[in-house]
Write a protein that holds these residues in place. Sequence first.
Motif, mmCIF file in Angstrom:
data_model
loop_
_atom_site.group_PDB
_atom_site.id
_atom_site.type_symbol
_atom_site.label_atom_id
_atom_site.label_comp_id
_atom_site.label_asym_id
_atom_site.label_seq_id
_atom_site.Cartn_x
_atom_site.Cartn_y
_atom_site.Cartn_z
ATOM 1 N N ILE A 1 34.540 -44.250 -6.459
ATOM 2 C CA ILE A 1 34.846 -44.223 -7.889
ATOM 3 C C ILE A 1 34.263 -42.975 -8.541
ATOM 4 N N VAL A 2 32.990 -42.672 -8.187
ATOM 5 C CA VAL A 2 32.350 -41.477 -8.757
ATOM 6 C C VAL A 2 33.093 -40.223 -8.342
ATOM 7 N N ASP A 3 33.514 -40.170 -7.072
ATOM 8 C CA ASP A 3 34.250 -39.013 -6.573
ATOM 9 C C ASP A 3 35.584 -38.856 -7.291
ATOM 10 N N SER A 4 36.236 -39.977 -7.596
ATOM 11 C CA SER A 4 37.531 -39.928 -8.264
ATOM 12 C C SER A 4 37.394 -39.431 -9.702
ATOM 13 N N LEU A 5 36.278 -39.768 -10.341
ATOM 14 C CA LEU A 5 36.083 -39.386 -11.737
ATOM 15 C C LEU A 5 35.418 -38.030 -11.901
ATOM 16 N N LYS A 6 34.782 -37.549 -10.836
ATOM 17 C CA LYS A 6 33.981 -36.334 -10.949
ATOM 18 C C LYS A 6 34.826 -35.132 -11.343
ATOM 19 N N GLN A 7 36.000 -34.978 -10.718
ATOM 20 C CA GLN A 7 36.831 -33.809 -10.992
ATOM 21 C C GLN A 7 37.313 -33.752 -12.440
ATOM 22 N N PRO A 8 37.931 -34.819 -12.986
ATOM 23 C CA PRO A 8 38.367 -34.729 -14.401
ATOM 24 C C PRO A 8 37.208 -34.617 -15.383
ATOM 25 N N LEU A 9 36.082 -35.296 -15.099
ATOM 26 C CA LEU A 9 34.938 -35.208 -16.005
ATOM 27 C C LEU A 9 34.325 -33.810 -15.983
ATOM 28 N N PHE B 1 35.918 -31.058 -15.278
ATOM 29 C CA PHE B 1 36.857 -30.181 -15.983
ATOM 30 C C PHE B 1 36.707 -30.340 -17.495
ATOM 31 N N TRP B 2 36.617 -31.583 -17.973
ATOM 32 C CA TRP B 2 36.486 -31.840 -19.412
ATOM 33 C C TRP B 2 35.207 -31.208 -19.955
ATOM 34 N N TRP B 3 34.120 -31.367 -19.224
ATOM 35 C CA TRP B 3 32.842 -30.850 -19.698
ATOM 36 C C TRP B 3 32.831 -29.325 -19.700
ATOM 37 N N GLN B 4 33.417 -28.687 -18.693
ATOM 38 C CA GLN B 4 33.465 -27.232 -18.647
ATOM 39 C C GLN B 4 34.260 -26.677 -19.827
ATOM 40 N N GLU B 5 35.336 -27.381 -20.183
ATOM 41 C CA GLU B 5 36.124 -26.938 -21.333
ATOM 42 C C GLU B 5 35.363 -27.160 -22.637
ATOM 43 N N LEU C 1 41.821 -32.064 -25.566
ATOM 44 C CA LEU C 1 40.794 -32.748 -24.788
ATOM 45 C C LEU C 1 39.888 -33.584 -25.705
ATOM 46 N N LEU C 2 39.624 -33.089 -26.923
ATOM 47 C CA LEU C 2 38.880 -33.888 -27.894
ATOM 48 C C LEU C 2 39.676 -35.134 -28.277
ATOM 49 N N ASN C 3 40.978 -34.955 -28.421
ATOM 50 C CA ASN C 3 41.848 -36.086 -28.742
ATOM 51 C C ASN C 3 41.852 -37.115 -27.605
ATOM 52 N N LEU C 4 41.810 -36.612 -26.368
ATOM 53 C CA LEU C 4 41.738 -37.502 -25.210
ATOM 54 C C LEU C 4 40.445 -38.312 -25.244
ATOM 55 N N ALA C 5 39.331 -37.653 -25.534
ATOM 56 C CA ALA C 5 38.046 -38.365 -25.634
ATOM 57 C C ALA C 5 38.084 -39.393 -26.759
ATOM 58 N N MET C 6 38.734 -39.038 -27.871
ATOM 59 C CA MET C 6 38.847 -39.966 -28.998
ATOM 60 C C MET C 6 39.606 -41.231 -28.583
ATOM 61 N N CYS C 7 40.726 -41.051 -27.910
ATOM 62 C CA CYS C 7 41.546 -42.210 -27.511
ATOM 63 C C CYS C 7 40.828 -43.078 -26.480
#
Length: 366
Positions: free
Chosen positions: A62-70, A72-76, A97-103
Amino acid sequence: MATGMENYNDFQLFRACGPLYPAFAIESLTSILLGFFFCYLALRITVRTDVNAPMASMYRWIVDSLKQPLRFWWQEMKQWPDMPNRPLADRIKLCRLLNLAMCIAQAAAAFFTVLRWLHISNVNGLRYLGYAFTCALMQAELVVLIAPYVPCYKFNVVGVVIFTHVWLVLGWVGSLQSGFLFEDASWESFVENYDFEVLIVTNKGLLIAATAVGLCGLMLVQMPFLSLIYFIKGGCKAHPDLPYYYMRLMMTVWFTWPAFPAWWLVSAEGLGLLEDAKSNSVGFAILNCISKGSFTYFMLKTGADHKRRWAKQPSTGTKPAETNWMVRNLQSYDSQGAPQVQKSLPAEAEGEKDASDTEQAQNTWV
């Protein structure tokens, strides 16, 4: 006691059950633990003895699956201070990406509300915390979109996020206070002669008033300030560095945000004009869908419009943009048509692939 309860309206009964909060929270916790226990048993049955540590392996997966998108989001997100020097396409990307975090935050608050955690005094604290997080991000997006033209950009972004968050938390604290906005005797006197001088505001009324002042500050100062900058810099016409749908985003906030305190005021939590506690949550849910749904819609329209008007066509030999991980995974299940890779397979190869998949599935679950 039973006689007293019979005289309570729906919302008064709702608040009177507030002391049952620990019982509700413990019941939710035990239900979650029970669910995890049987999920563990199902996992053990599935993997048999082929996996030595199934729970640890599942956690790492689960952590591996989430690591890549998280990641990427944090770098942006770390690039937000540099937005005044970036083109509009980059600013729209950050806002998306802010809108994605909001939703995601609003969805998480909605799902966890089912557990009735933070329902202190039967007031839904997750609703207010969800507002505090998502509304702050919406205000930040309005600043980031026109970042090159906003004076004191960093201070403006940080200040509006903190300011929005604080006054919404104050609204939650105010809602937790028992009683009415005004002392009962002074309110009765006011109803008789409509003399504002006789009104005596309670602590709850003061906290709610502070929340109202915060909302007015955003609606009457911050947002008109940003709109004025937008028009002065030529945003009323097609502009390569200013979003065409910016004022529609503004109007979405202007016309939907005041509906929340208005609904609170007429509901059982405010003046009690609607004594049915069930209508309270239904009204806020509908307002949430309208407000954040329309904001997200125009945010997507902003990106699509800028791409259509100003995006450069890729030159021959340019490497196409790579689709994100979710698109790649969902395309294989898209009912509107199979992915191009699958379409290119010969019929015989598809038959062999289906047979292989069926055999593998049988081996997995037997």
